[in-house]
Design a protein around this motif. Structure first.
Motif, PDB file in Angstrom:
ATOM      1  N   VAL A   1      -7.808   9.585   5.652  1.00  7.48           N
ATOM      2  CA  VAL A   1      -5.789   8.345   4.869  1.00  7.48           C
ATOM      3  C   VAL A   1      -6.168   7.774   3.547  1.00  7.48           C
ATOM      4  CG1 VAL A   1      -4.643   6.260   5.259  1.00  7.48           C
ATOM      5  CG2 VAL A   1      -5.155   7.816   7.079  1.00  7.48           C
TER       6      VAL A   1
ATOM      7  N   PRO B   1      -5.191   2.349   9.364  1.00  4.11           N
ATOM      8  CA  PRO B   1      -5.826   2.840  10.995  1.00  4.11           C
ATOM      9  C   PRO B   1      -7.529   3.224   9.808  1.00  4.11           C
ATOM     10  CG  PRO B   1      -4.180   4.731   9.538  1.00  4.11           C
ATOM     11  CD  PRO B   1      -4.675   3.989   9.143  1.00  4.11           C
TER      12      PRO B   1
ATOM     13  N   CYS C   1       3.048  10.595   8.607  1.00  8.35           N
ATOM     14  CA  CYS C   1       3.375   9.487   7.426  1.00  8.35           C
ATOM     15  C   CYS C   1       3.979   9.660   6.573  1.00  8.35           C
ATOM     16  CB  CYS C   1       1.739  10.203   6.682  1.00  8.35           C
ATOM     17  SG  CYS C   1       2.100   8.759   5.195  1.00  8.35           S
ATOM     18  N   PRO C   2       5.143   8.595   6.097  1.00  6.22           N
ATOM     19  CA  PRO C   2       6.270   8.416   5.758  1.00  6.22           C
ATOM     20  C   PRO C   2       6.569   8.495   4.266  1.00  6.22           C
ATOM     21  CG  PRO C   2       6.414   6.574   6.867  1.00  6.22           C
ATOM     22  CD  PRO C   2       5.125   7.231   7.545  1.00  6.22           C
ATOM     23  N   VAL C   3       4.624   8.225   3.818  1.00  6.42           N
ATOM     24  CA  VAL C   3       4.342   8.307   2.404  1.00  6.42           C
ATOM     25  C   VAL C   3       3.251   9.163   1.872  1.00  6.42           C
ATOM     26  CG1 VAL C   3       4.822   5.287   2.417  1.00  6.42           C
ATOM     27  CG2 VAL C   3       3.153   6.187   3.124  1.00  6.42           C
TER      28      VAL C   3
ATOM     29  N   CYS D   1       1.828   7.134  12.332  1.00  7.37           N
ATOM     30  CA  CYS D   1       0.378   8.369  13.162  1.00  7.37           C
ATOM     31  C   CYS D   1      -0.348   8.037  14.275  1.00  7.37           C
ATOM     32  CB  CYS D   1      -0.382   8.472  11.755  1.00  7.37           C
ATOM     33  SG  CYS D   1      -0.967   6.595  11.273  1.00  7.37           S
TER      34      CYS D   1
ATOM     35  N   CYS E   1      -1.488   4.069   2.030  1.00 10.15           N
ATOM     36  CA  CYS E   1      -0.493   3.918   3.834  1.00 10.15           C
ATOM     37  C   CYS E   1       0.065   2.061   3.696  1.00 10.15           C
ATOM     38  CB  CYS E   1      -1.958   3.473   3.981  1.00 10.15           C
ATOM     39  SG  CYS E   1      -1.422   3.064   5.655  1.00 10.15           S
ATOM     40  N   ILE E   2       0.587   2.334   3.973  1.00  9.23           N
ATOM     41  CA  ILE E   2       1.582   1.016   4.660  1.00  9.23           C
ATOM     42  C   ILE E   2       1.377   0.543   5.733  1.00  9.23           C
ATOM     43  CG2 ILE E   2       3.543   1.850   3.107  1.00  9.23           C
ATOM     44  CD1 ILE E   2       5.187   2.742   5.107  1.00  9.23           C
ATOM     45  N   CYS E   3       0.349   1.285   6.374  1.00  7.65           N
ATOM     46  CA  CYS E   3       0.513   0.527   8.161  1.00  7.65           C
ATOM     47  C   CYS E   3       1.735   0.704   8.749  1.00  7.65           C
ATOM     48  CB  CYS E   3      -0.313  -1.209   7.627  1.00  7.65           C
ATOM     49  SG  CYS E   3      -1.650  -1.324   6.298  1.00  7.65           S
ATOM     50  N   CYS E   4       1.985   1.734   8.775  1.00  9.62           N
ATOM     51  CA  CYS E   4       3.178   1.542   9.760  1.00  9.62           C
ATOM     52  C   CYS E   4       2.863   1.978  11.287  1.00  9.62           C
ATOM     53  CB  CYS E   4       3.694   2.288   9.486  1.00  9.62           C
ATOM     54  SG  CYS E   4       3.876   3.886   9.063  1.00  9.62           S
ATOM     55  N   GLY E   5       1.965   2.019  11.282  1.00 10.16           N
ATOM     56  CA  GLY E   5       1.587   3.186  12.434  1.00 10.16           C
ATOM     57  C   GLY E   5       2.086   4.548  13.547  1.00 10.16           C
TER      58      GLY E   5
ATOM     59  N   ILE F   1      -1.934  10.942   4.531  1.00  8.43           N
ATOM     60  CA  ILE F   1      -2.735  11.590   5.752  1.00  8.43           C
ATOM     61  C   ILE F   1      -2.489  12.603   4.543  1.00  8.43           C
ATOM     62  CG2 ILE F   1      -3.588  12.086   7.645  1.00  8.43           C
ATOM     63  CD1 ILE F   1      -0.952  10.495   8.641  1.00  8.43           C
TER      64      ILE F   1
END
Ligand code: SF4
Ligand code: SF4
Length: 358
Positions: A231, A193, A213-215, A242, A236-240, A218
């Motif tokens: 971040v 993000p 955030c799952p990983v 957040c 970051c796995i760019c899941c969105g 943040i």
């Protein structure tokens, strides 16, 4: 002042469906003997009492304007028994008890521009998640993808020319509220993000965003003297995930939010085990208004399945039999480095435990 006999509010859920049900359906509720498929788009249900109900199924464009709903209801009043229902895949079904009404009803639907089909071994309507009309985080217009793809799959909807039924789904973000499908067209964010630091402290509950955030990528931060978030882009796995609680963490991007196609998912365990869909194509442009690149890949997969699968094999059964290497060979889709899940961060940071953390 409130009226004395004011209707009690219904807190949640849809209204009781029984009040809208065809009387013959209601009378025989839970008491059906068998059903058969006389022709594409038509079902005949026979009850233990001897009663019969004929159902005619038509495809819609999913997001319906008032004029189209009125047109469909008029057809229902004039050519059916005045009862309709929508399936979870946005097909509309008209119910009649007199078989003599079936063909005039089909004629009226076709005359008004609707396609009739979507039953048995056909491609039924593509289901999609809510998108721009109902949700605040979509990266694509899921209903637009559905409309453009179904325009090209009208024959597969109207005829029984697939090995078995095909369920296709479209989801408009990466943490989508959709589910498994024979073919799924999903958004895939490819960049972390971009943070608008001026807005974070005014708009976001920062601890909530950190916890989302799952990983654990943040962290709270200060930028220009203002409290904000940062971040760790390596994690970051760019899941969105957040973005919904913190819109200043903008993940949607015209170029970097792309489409990915997954195949072989199946919720049902009716004839074989349920299965998870797997990624087969990534980096497809999110290209409105007609999404030609994604449509071409879906058609290629459907064409290969149609040519190669045995009768009554679902897509996951077919791939289980031939194996993934042969799937890529036969469809001509390239197998790339993006198909290999080499993400090692999980052991250290993925919120995978059952512990509740505060
Ligand atoms: S898929 Fe994502 S963006 Fe689309 S409706 Fe569901 S949660 Fe919202
Ligand atoms: S996009 Fe997902 S992984 Fe990346 S920071 Fe946001 S929540 Fe974490």
């Amino acid at each position: 002042m409130a009226l004395e006999n004011m209707r009690q509010p219904i807190e949640s859920g849809c209204p009781d469906a029984l009040q809208y049900m065809h009387p013959v359906m209601l009378k025989n509720f839970g008491n059906w003997k068998y059903h058969e498929d006389p022709e594409p788009g038509v079902l005949r249900h026979v009850a233990h009492s001897g009663d019969e109900v004929w159902t005619v199924r038509a495809g819609t464009q999913r997001i319906l304007d008032v004029y189209t709903v009125r047109k469909l209801c008029d057809i229902g009043d004039q050519f059916a028994d005045g009862y309709i229902r929508f399936t979870i895949r946005s097909n509309i079904e008209f119910l009649v008890t007199d078989p003599a009404k079936v063909q005039p009803l089909i004629g009226a639907l076709r005359e008004a521009g609707f396609i009739v089909g979507g039953t048995r071994n056909s491609v039924t309507m593509i289901s999609h998640t809510q998108g721009f009309l109902h949700c605040d985080i979509p990266a694509t217009d899921a209903s637009g993808v559905v409309k453009s793809m179904m325009d090209e799959l009208a024959d597969e909807f109207q005829n029984w020319n697939m090995p078995n039924r095909v369920h296709i789904a479209t989801s408009c973000c990466q943490i989508n509220c959709g589910g498994q499908a024979d073919i799924a067209i999903n958004i895939q964010h490819t960049k972390p993000p971009r943070i608008n630091h001026d807005l974070v402290s005014a708009v976001c509950e920062r601890p909530t965003v950190v916890a989302r955030c799952p990983v654990a990528a943040i962290r709270p931060a200060q930028v220009n003297g203002k409290p904000t978030l940062e971040v760790d882009e390596k994690k970051c796995i760019c899941c969105g995930a957040c973005f919904p609680p913190c819109p200043p963490m903008q993940i949607n991007h015209a170029e970097h939010s792309q489409l990915a196609i997954w195949v072989g998912g199946n919720h049902s365990n009716a004839r074989s085990k349920p299965s998870f869909q797997k990624l087969v194509a990534a980096g497809i442009p999110n290209n409105p208004p007609r999404w030609p690149e994604a449509t071409a890949i879906v058609k290629k997969i459907l064409h290969t399945y149609k040519e190669d699968a045995k009768d009554w094999e679902r897509i996951n059964d077919w791939i289980d039999r031939i194996g993934w290497p042969r799937f890529f060979e036969k469809t001509g889709l390239p197998f790339t480095k993006y198909h290999v899940d080499n993400w090692r961060g999980a052991r250290k940071s993925l919120n995978a435990s059952a512990h509740i953390r505060f």
